[in-house]
Design an enzyme around this catalytic site. Sequence first.
Site, short mmCIF file in Angstrom:
data_model
loop_
_atom_site.label_atom_id
_atom_site.label_comp_id
_atom_site.label_asym_id
_atom_site.label_seq_id
_atom_site.Cartn_x
_atom_site.Cartn_y
_atom_site.Cartn_z
N SER A 25 0.81 -1.22 0.00
CA SER A 25 0.00 0.00 0.00
C SER A 25 0.84 1.27 0.00
O SER A 25 2.06 1.23 -0.03
CB SER A 25 -0.96 0.03 1.19
OG SER A 25 -0.24 0.19 2.39
N THR A 57 -1.68 0.40 -6.26
CA THR A 57 -1.79 -0.10 -4.90
C THR A 57 -3.04 0.52 -4.28
O THR A 57 -3.85 1.10 -4.98
CB THR A 57 -0.51 0.20 -4.08
OG1 THR A 57 -0.57 -0.49 -2.84
CG2 THR A 57 -0.31 1.69 -3.86
N TYR A 58 -3.17 0.40 -2.98
CA TYR A 58 -4.31 0.98 -2.28
C TYR A 58 -3.82 1.93 -1.19
O TYR A 58 -2.68 1.86 -0.75
CB TYR A 58 -5.21 -0.12 -1.69
CG TYR A 58 -4.50 -1.02 -0.70
CD1 TYR A 58 -4.54 -0.75 0.66
CD2 TYR A 58 -3.79 -2.13 -1.14
CE1 TYR A 58 -3.88 -1.57 1.57
CE2 TYR A 58 -3.13 -2.95 -0.25
CZ TYR A 58 -3.18 -2.66 1.11
OH TYR A 58 -2.52 -3.47 1.99
N GLY A 73 5.88 -2.04 1.19
CA GLY A 73 5.97 -3.34 0.54
C GLY A 73 6.89 -3.33 -0.67
O GLY A 73 7.82 -2.52 -0.77
N ALA A 74 6.62 -4.24 -1.59
CA ALA A 74 7.49 -4.45 -2.75
C ALA A 74 7.70 -3.19 -3.57
O ALA A 74 8.74 -3.02 -4.22
CB ALA A 74 6.93 -5.56 -3.63
N ALA A 75 6.75 -2.26 -3.55
CA ALA A 75 6.89 -1.01 -4.31
C ALA A 75 8.09 -0.20 -3.86
O ALA A 75 8.60 0.64 -4.61
CB ALA A 75 5.62 -0.18 -4.19
#
Length: 141
Positions: A25, A57-58, A73-75
């Site tokens: 997110s 994403t959110y 996260g992965a971002a």
Amino acid sequence: MMRTLFKSKIHRATVTQADLHYVGSVTVDAALMEAADLLPGELVHIVDIDNGARLETYVIEGERGSGVIGINGAAAHLVHPGDLVILISYAQVDDAEARAFVPRVVHVDADNRIVALGSDASAPVPGSRTERSPQAVVAGG
């Protein structure tokens, strides 16, 4: 017929943190969410102006007035603290609503404080070196 339109954006926000080990997110200052009509859990696209990365994403609500734009996260492999980003949301509306729809544009400064609100997606950022595309047609002009 349903159409997917640009609903809102937070333009040229500065990423304040990136946490690879968070579950995902983007954390966004609650004041920016309100200005851009974003809800917790809403889908957004993130465009990194510095490196061209694009992702979706959110949204998670961050502390009001903090200026937080936190990539989780992965971002965090793609977007880093200090990068300039655009957070974009979209809406699905019927044809009649689409023809009258007015988006929200939130311009921020380097500290992610709101400097201008508008509805013209191609308007330059006030006080910056950004320019309107010479091919863009100004609404109402």
